[in-house]
Motif scaffolding. Structure first.
Motif, PDB file in Angstrom:
ATOM      1  N   LEU A   1       1.150  -1.306   0.145  1.00 48.27           N
ATOM      2  CA  LEU A   1       0.045  -0.076  -0.159  1.00 48.27           C
ATOM      3  C   LEU A   1       1.066   1.411  -0.066  1.00 48.27           C
ATOM      4  CD1 LEU A   1      -2.841  -0.883   2.580  1.00 48.27           C
ATOM      5  CD2 LEU A   1      -3.107  -0.566   0.087  1.00 48.27           C
ATOM      6  N   ARG A   2       1.919   1.355   0.743  1.00 51.05           N
ATOM      7  CA  ARG A   2       2.623   2.529   0.926  1.00 51.05           C
ATOM      8  C   ARG A   2       3.380   2.856  -0.630  1.00 51.05           C
ATOM      9  NH1 ARG A   2       5.557   1.612   6.989  1.00 51.05           N
ATOM     10  NH2 ARG A   2       3.631   2.652   7.929  1.00 51.05           N
ATOM     11  N   LYS A   3       3.850   1.665  -1.334  1.00 48.68           N
ATOM     12  CA  LYS A   3       4.321   2.029  -2.476  1.00 48.68           C
ATOM     13  C   LYS A   3       3.248   2.272  -3.584  1.00 48.68           C
ATOM     14  CE  LYS A   3       7.988  -1.563  -1.660  1.00 48.68           C
ATOM     15  NZ  LYS A   3       8.138  -3.100  -2.042  1.00 48.68           N
ATOM     16  N   LYS A   4       2.157   2.092  -3.510  1.00 45.54           N
ATOM     17  CA  LYS A   4       1.248   1.929  -4.755  1.00 45.54           C
ATOM     18  C   LYS A   4      -0.036   3.277  -4.338  1.00 45.54           C
ATOM     19  CE  LYS A   4       0.629  -1.674  -7.422  1.00 45.54           C
ATOM     20  NZ  LYS A   4      -0.101  -2.941  -7.921  1.00 45.54           N
ATOM     21  N   VAL A   5      -0.416   3.355  -3.417  1.00 45.38           N
ATOM     22  CA  VAL A   5      -1.283   4.163  -3.080  1.00 45.38           C
ATOM     23  C   VAL A   5      -1.053   5.532  -2.381  1.00 45.38           C
ATOM     24  CG1 VAL A   5      -3.247   2.187  -3.374  1.00 45.38           C
ATOM     25  CG2 VAL A   5      -2.233   3.095  -1.045  1.00 45.38           C
ATOM     26  N   ARG A   6      -1.974   6.407  -2.551  1.00 46.96           N
ATOM     27  CA  ARG A   6      -1.669   7.709  -1.799  1.00 46.96           C
ATOM     28  C   ARG A   6      -2.115   7.881  -0.250  1.00 46.96           C
ATOM     29  NH1 ARG A   6      -4.822  12.854  -4.052  1.00 46.96           N
ATOM     30  NH2 ARG A   6      -5.269  13.758  -1.996  1.00 46.96           N
ATOM     31  N   ASN A   7      -3.129   7.316   0.070  1.00 49.44           N
ATOM     32  CA  ASN A   7      -3.386   7.274   1.566  1.00 49.44           C
ATOM     33  C   ASN A   7      -3.360   5.561   2.124  1.00 49.44           C
ATOM     34  OD1 ASN A   7      -4.107   9.943   1.920  1.00 49.44           O
ATOM     35  ND2 ASN A   7      -6.017   9.660   1.301  1.00 49.44           N
ATOM     36  N   PRO A   8      -2.156   5.169   2.192  1.00 49.80           N
ATOM     37  CA  PRO A   8      -1.807   3.757   2.756  1.00 49.80           C
ATOM     38  C   PRO A   8      -2.239   3.416   3.945  1.00 49.80           C
ATOM     39  CG  PRO A   8       0.198   4.845   2.537  1.00 49.80           C
ATOM     40  CD  PRO A   8      -0.696   6.025   2.157  1.00 49.80           C
ATOM     41  N   ASP A   9      -2.275   4.345   4.956  1.00 53.42           N
ATOM     42  CA  ASP A   9      -2.627   4.020   6.149  1.00 53.42           C
ATOM     43  C   ASP A   9      -4.258   4.150   6.472  1.00 53.42           C
ATOM     44  OD1 ASP A   9      -0.059   4.294   7.378  1.00 53.42           O
ATOM     45  OD2 ASP A   9      -0.111   6.491   7.626  1.00 53.42           O
TER      46      ASP A   9
ATOM     47  N   GLU B   1      -3.438 -12.472   1.377  1.00 54.77           N
ATOM     48  CA  GLU B   1      -2.541 -13.209   0.673  1.00 54.77           C
ATOM     49  C   GLU B   1      -2.993 -13.205  -0.896  1.00 54.77           C
ATOM     50  OE1 GLU B   1      -2.625 -17.034   2.772  1.00 54.77           O
ATOM     51  OE2 GLU B   1      -1.331 -16.584   4.077  1.00 54.77           O
ATOM     52  N   GLN B   2      -4.179 -13.491  -1.119  1.00 57.50           N
ATOM     53  CA  GLN B   2      -4.806 -13.283  -2.417  1.00 57.50           C
ATOM     54  C   GLN B   2      -4.373 -11.916  -3.252  1.00 57.50           C
ATOM     55  OE1 GLN B   2      -5.483 -15.838  -4.033  1.00 57.50           O
ATOM     56  NE2 GLN B   2      -6.057 -15.174  -5.962  1.00 57.50           N
ATOM     57  N   ALA B   3      -4.705 -11.070  -2.341  1.00 61.90           N
ATOM     58  CA  ALA B   3      -4.518  -9.477  -3.000  1.00 61.90           C
ATOM     59  C   ALA B   3      -3.014  -9.488  -3.279  1.00 61.90           C
ATOM     60  CB  ALA B   3      -5.053  -8.688  -1.867  1.00 61.90           C
ATOM     61  N   LEU B   4      -2.176  -9.755  -2.381  1.00 60.88           N
ATOM     62  CA  LEU B   4      -0.729  -9.766  -2.462  1.00 60.88           C
ATOM     63  C   LEU B   4      -0.290 -10.379  -3.595  1.00 60.88           C
ATOM     64  CD1 LEU B   4       0.736 -10.151   1.161  1.00 60.88           C
ATOM     65  CD2 LEU B   4       0.866  -8.188  -0.473  1.00 60.88           C
ATOM     66  N   LYS B   5      -0.742 -11.744  -4.170  1.00 59.28           N
ATOM     67  CA  LYS B   5      -0.407 -12.247  -5.019  1.00 59.28           C
ATOM     68  C   LYS B   5      -0.741 -11.644  -6.676  1.00 59.28           C
ATOM     69  CE  LYS B   5      -1.137 -16.970  -3.385  1.00 59.28           C
ATOM     70  NZ  LYS B   5      -1.973 -18.176  -3.343  1.00 59.28           N
ATOM     71  N   LEU B   6      -2.048 -10.978  -6.520  1.00 59.97           N
ATOM     72  CA  LEU B   6      -2.318 -10.069  -7.693  1.00 59.97           C
ATOM     73  C   LEU B   6      -1.845  -8.784  -7.613  1.00 59.97           C
ATOM     74  CD1 LEU B   6      -6.056 -11.418  -7.940  1.00 59.97           C
ATOM     75  CD2 LEU B   6      -3.951 -12.360  -9.123  1.00 59.97           C
ATOM     76  N   GLY B   7      -1.028  -8.386  -6.558  1.00 56.97           N
ATOM     77  CA  GLY B   7      -0.467  -6.993  -6.434  1.00 56.97           C
ATOM     78  C   GLY B   7      -1.768  -5.876  -6.266  1.00 56.97           C
ATOM     79  N   LEU B   8      -2.964  -6.405  -5.432  1.00 59.29           N
ATOM     80  CA  LEU B   8      -4.138  -5.402  -5.469  1.00 59.29           C
ATOM     81  C   LEU B   8      -4.105  -4.695  -4.247  1.00 59.29           C
ATOM     82  CD1 LEU B   8      -6.729  -7.675  -6.961  1.00 59.29           C
ATOM     83  CD2 LEU B   8      -5.726  -5.953  -7.976  1.00 59.29           C
ATOM     84  N   THR B   9      -4.581  -3.285  -4.278  1.00 59.01           N
ATOM     85  CA  THR B   9      -4.517  -2.628  -3.080  1.00 59.01           C
ATOM     86  C   THR B   9      -6.013  -2.117  -2.581  1.00 59.01           C
ATOM     87  OG1 THR B   9      -4.149  -0.716  -4.383  1.00 59.01           O
ATOM     88  CG2 THR B   9      -2.236  -1.800  -3.351  1.00 59.01           C
ATOM     89  N   SER B  10      -6.875  -3.032  -2.455  1.00 62.23           N
ATOM     90  CA  SER B  10      -8.438  -2.719  -2.145  1.00 62.23           C
ATOM     91  C   SER B  10      -8.863  -3.656  -1.009  1.00 62.23           C
ATOM     92  CB  SER B  10      -9.171  -2.764  -3.363  1.00 62.23           C
ATOM     93  OG  SER B  10     -10.565  -2.746  -3.014  1.00 62.23           O
ATOM     94  N   ASP B  11      -9.299  -2.919  -0.020  1.00 55.24           N
ATOM     95  CA  ASP B  11     -10.183  -3.774   1.040  1.00 55.24           C
ATOM     96  C   ASP B  11     -11.370  -4.461   0.476  1.00 55.24           C
ATOM     97  OD1 ASP B  11     -10.798  -0.735   0.881  1.00 55.24           O
ATOM     98  OD2 ASP B  11     -12.426  -1.506   2.677  1.00 55.24           O
ATOM     99  N   SER B  12     -11.958  -3.792  -0.448  1.00 60.41           N
ATOM    100  CA  SER B  12     -13.252  -4.457  -0.775  1.00 60.41           C
ATOM    101  C   SER B  12     -12.845  -5.600  -1.709  1.00 60.41           C
ATOM    102  CB  SER B  12     -13.845  -3.329  -1.886  1.00 60.41           C
ATOM    103  OG  SER B  12     -13.003  -2.795  -2.945  1.00 60.41           O
ATOM    104  N   TYR B  13     -11.706  -5.802  -2.605  1.00 60.67           N
ATOM    105  CA  TYR B  13     -11.482  -7.086  -3.302  1.00 60.67           C
ATOM    106  C   TYR B  13     -10.899  -7.947  -2.000  1.00 60.67           C
ATOM    107  CZ  TYR B  13      -8.821 -10.655  -5.288  1.00 60.67           C
ATOM    108  OH  TYR B  13      -8.210 -11.841  -5.897  1.00 60.67           O
ATOM    109  N   ILE B  14     -10.392  -7.703  -0.838  1.00 64.60           N
ATOM    110  CA  ILE B  14     -10.185  -8.643   0.254  1.00 64.60           C
ATOM    111  C   ILE B  14     -11.378  -9.141   0.560  1.00 64.60           C
ATOM    112  CG2 ILE B  14      -9.173  -8.990   2.420  1.00 64.60           C
ATOM    113  CD1 ILE B  14      -7.158  -6.970   1.534  1.00 64.60           C
TER     114      ILE B  14
END
Length: 183
Positions: free
Chosen positions: A93-101, A124-137
């Protein structure tokens, strides 16, 4: 204000929704049970130490969403033993999004409604795909826990494929809108 109740010179956390309300505290040999209007709102292992603070970090997750940077220094979150994938996700999240916290706090909020193991699998699934969304999780968790039965194929009438809709051009709708503005 710290969302705790005091018992035997120790403080135990309660969900922040109960700040300022009168709760019933029952102490047993191993447990301390806190109830509100007859419903158990939390349970802690009883401490026999003096001036001990006992926190359940999930009690503070709504506050964390409002003040996401509190995860670093907030007393309830110190020493919270989360699986390592949570921290890997936070780094992503810190690498990819504006408001990681903020997104990380929203992800942690899933722990109020879903078991730690399921949230961990979703991350784990989100990390495999490089996704940064709590809605995906969340959707991953729901798919794992509430699988849809797709065992029977869906039959579609072959005549349906021959159907063609007579749809007006989009300009027609623009004309309608223009006429409404004029009237």
């Amino acid at each position: 204000p710290s969302s705790t109740v005091r018992f035997d010179n120790n403080r135990y956390s309660v969900p922040t929704a109960y700040v300022g309300r009168s709760v019933l505290v029952k102490a047993f040999y191993q447990d301390l049970v806190v109830s509100y209007k007859g419903n158990v709102i939390t349970r802690h292992l009883r401490s026999y130490k003096e001036k001990h603070l006992i926190f359940d970090p999930t009690h503070y997750l709504e506050l964390l969403v409002k003040k996401p940077r509190a995860f670093e220094d907030g007393m309830p979150f110190k020493g919270w033993d989360l699986p390592s994938v949570f921290y890997k996700y936070r780094d992503l999240l810190r690498k990819k999004v504006r408001n990681p916290d903020k997104i990380f706090a929203q992800t942690l909020l899933l722990l109020k409604d879903w078991p730690l193991g399921e949230v961990t699998k979703g991350i784990e699934q989100a990390l495999k795909l490089g996704l940064t969304s709590d809605s995906y999780i969340l959707s991953t968790i729901r798919r794992q826990l509430e699988p849809q039965d797709c065992s029977e194929p869906i039959s579609i009438d072959h005549k349906l494929g021959q159907y063609k809709a007579n749809q007006k051009a989009l300009e027609h709708y623009d004309e309608i809108l223009r006429n409404r503005r004029l009237s």
